[in-house]
Design a protein around this motif. Structure first.
Motif, PDB file in Angstrom:
ATOM      1  N   VAL A 113      49.397  43.344  40.574  1.00  0.00           N
ATOM      2  CA  VAL A 113      50.702  43.569  41.722  1.00  0.00           C
ATOM      3  C   VAL A 113      51.938  44.194  41.126  1.00  0.00           C
ATOM      4  O   VAL A 113      52.294  43.510  40.435  1.00  0.00           O
ATOM      5  CB  VAL A 113      50.500  42.312  42.419  1.00  0.00           C
ATOM      6  N   LYS A 136      55.715  45.739  47.481  1.00  0.00           N
ATOM      7  CA  LYS A 136      54.509  45.490  46.524  1.00  0.00           C
ATOM      8  C   LYS A 136      53.292  46.260  46.866  1.00  0.00           C
ATOM      9  O   LYS A 136      52.926  46.352  48.027  1.00  0.00           O
ATOM     10  CB  LYS A 136      54.073  43.938  46.440  1.00  0.00           C
ATOM     11  N   ASP A 161      48.937  46.445  45.714  1.00  0.00           N
ATOM     12  CA  ASP A 161      48.071  45.663  45.052  1.00  0.00           C
ATOM     13  C   ASP A 161      47.009  46.380  44.569  1.00  0.00           C
ATOM     14  O   ASP A 161      46.394  47.420  45.224  1.00  0.00           O
ATOM     15  CB  ASP A 161      47.535  44.693  45.822  1.00  0.00           C
ATOM     16  N   ARG A 186      43.360  47.104  42.983  1.00  0.00           N
ATOM     17  CA  ARG A 186      42.205  46.210  42.492  1.00  0.00           C
ATOM     18  C   ARG A 186      41.172  46.978  42.402  1.00  0.00           C
ATOM     19  O   ARG A 186      40.940  48.167  42.900  1.00  0.00           O
ATOM     20  CB  ARG A 186      41.688  45.428  43.783  1.00  0.00           C
ATOM     21  N   HIS A 206      42.292  39.248  41.736  1.00  0.00           N
ATOM     22  CA  HIS A 206      43.048  38.962  40.384  1.00  0.00           C
ATOM     23  C   HIS A 206      43.147  37.585  39.753  1.00  0.00           C
ATOM     24  O   HIS A 206      42.728  36.513  40.563  1.00  0.00           O
ATOM     25  CB  HIS A 206      44.825  39.180  40.757  1.00  0.00           C
TER      26      HIS A 206
END
Length: 187
Positions: free
Chosen positions: A75, A101, A103, A105, A111
């Motif tokens: 993040v 923010k 993220d 993945r 995470h």
């Protein structure tokens, strides 16, 4: 096996995979810190997170008792990957947009969190030349009898049950690693 996976994960079992020559170490321990980083923020930004792991057991004799493991994803703020977004949007981003923010993945894998009891299979981290730095090949998390790790609940060695943080890299592999299996991986 998914078409996007490479031969790295073609072993018939997780235990066999941990014996491949490119596997540098197998580590069991607790995540004590996380640090998200961006490589090449002005170009093709790659986001990864460095997990600091307090090592409880490991296959590699004499290795440091703290390991730094680089894992894909993390993040970060949009500002940290600004060039990627401004190139795509063809405009400068506002301060409000830059503070948001994002993220990253890989293949839906959750995470790591501080306090997680993890089992990691690692290789040398070629971007950092130090004996305690690794790149992640596989990560499992011990949910300790269904209680999320990091909850502060005590665990007994016999209750160890590591499960995949996301999908197993190979669908044929074991879904969990228990205390007996863990002991054999460390030999």
């Amino acid at each position: 096996m998914q078409g996007t996976r490479n031969r790295t994960y073609s072993a018939p079992s997780f235990a066999a995979f941990t014996r491949y020559p490119h596997v540098t170490n197998v580590i069991s321990g607790t995540v004590t810190a996380l640090r998200a980083e961006v490589s090449d923020p002005e170009g093709a930004a790659m986001v990864h997170t460095v997990l600091t792991i307090d090592v409880e057991s490991q296959r590699k004799a004499g290795a440091p008792t703290t390991a730094y493991v680089r894992e894909g994803g993390g993040v970060v703020t949009v500002e940290q990957v600004r060039a990627t977004f401004e190139d795509k949007m063809r405009r400068k981003l506002t301060k409000k947009e830059l503070d948001q923010k994002i993220d990253y993945r890989y293949e839906g894998t959750e995470h790591a969190r501080v306090g997680d009891h993890v089992l990691v299979v690692v290789t040398e981290d070629s971007s950092v030349r130090r004996p305690d730095a690794y790149s992640l090949l596989a990560r499992l998390v011990d949910r300790r009898d269904g209680i999320p790790s990091g909850s502060g609940a005590p665990a007994k060695a016999a209750s160890v049950a590591f499960t995949w943080a996301g999908e197993a890299p190979n669908a044929a592999w074991e879904k969990t690693v228990d205390a007996d299996s863990l002991a054999s991986l460390m030999k």
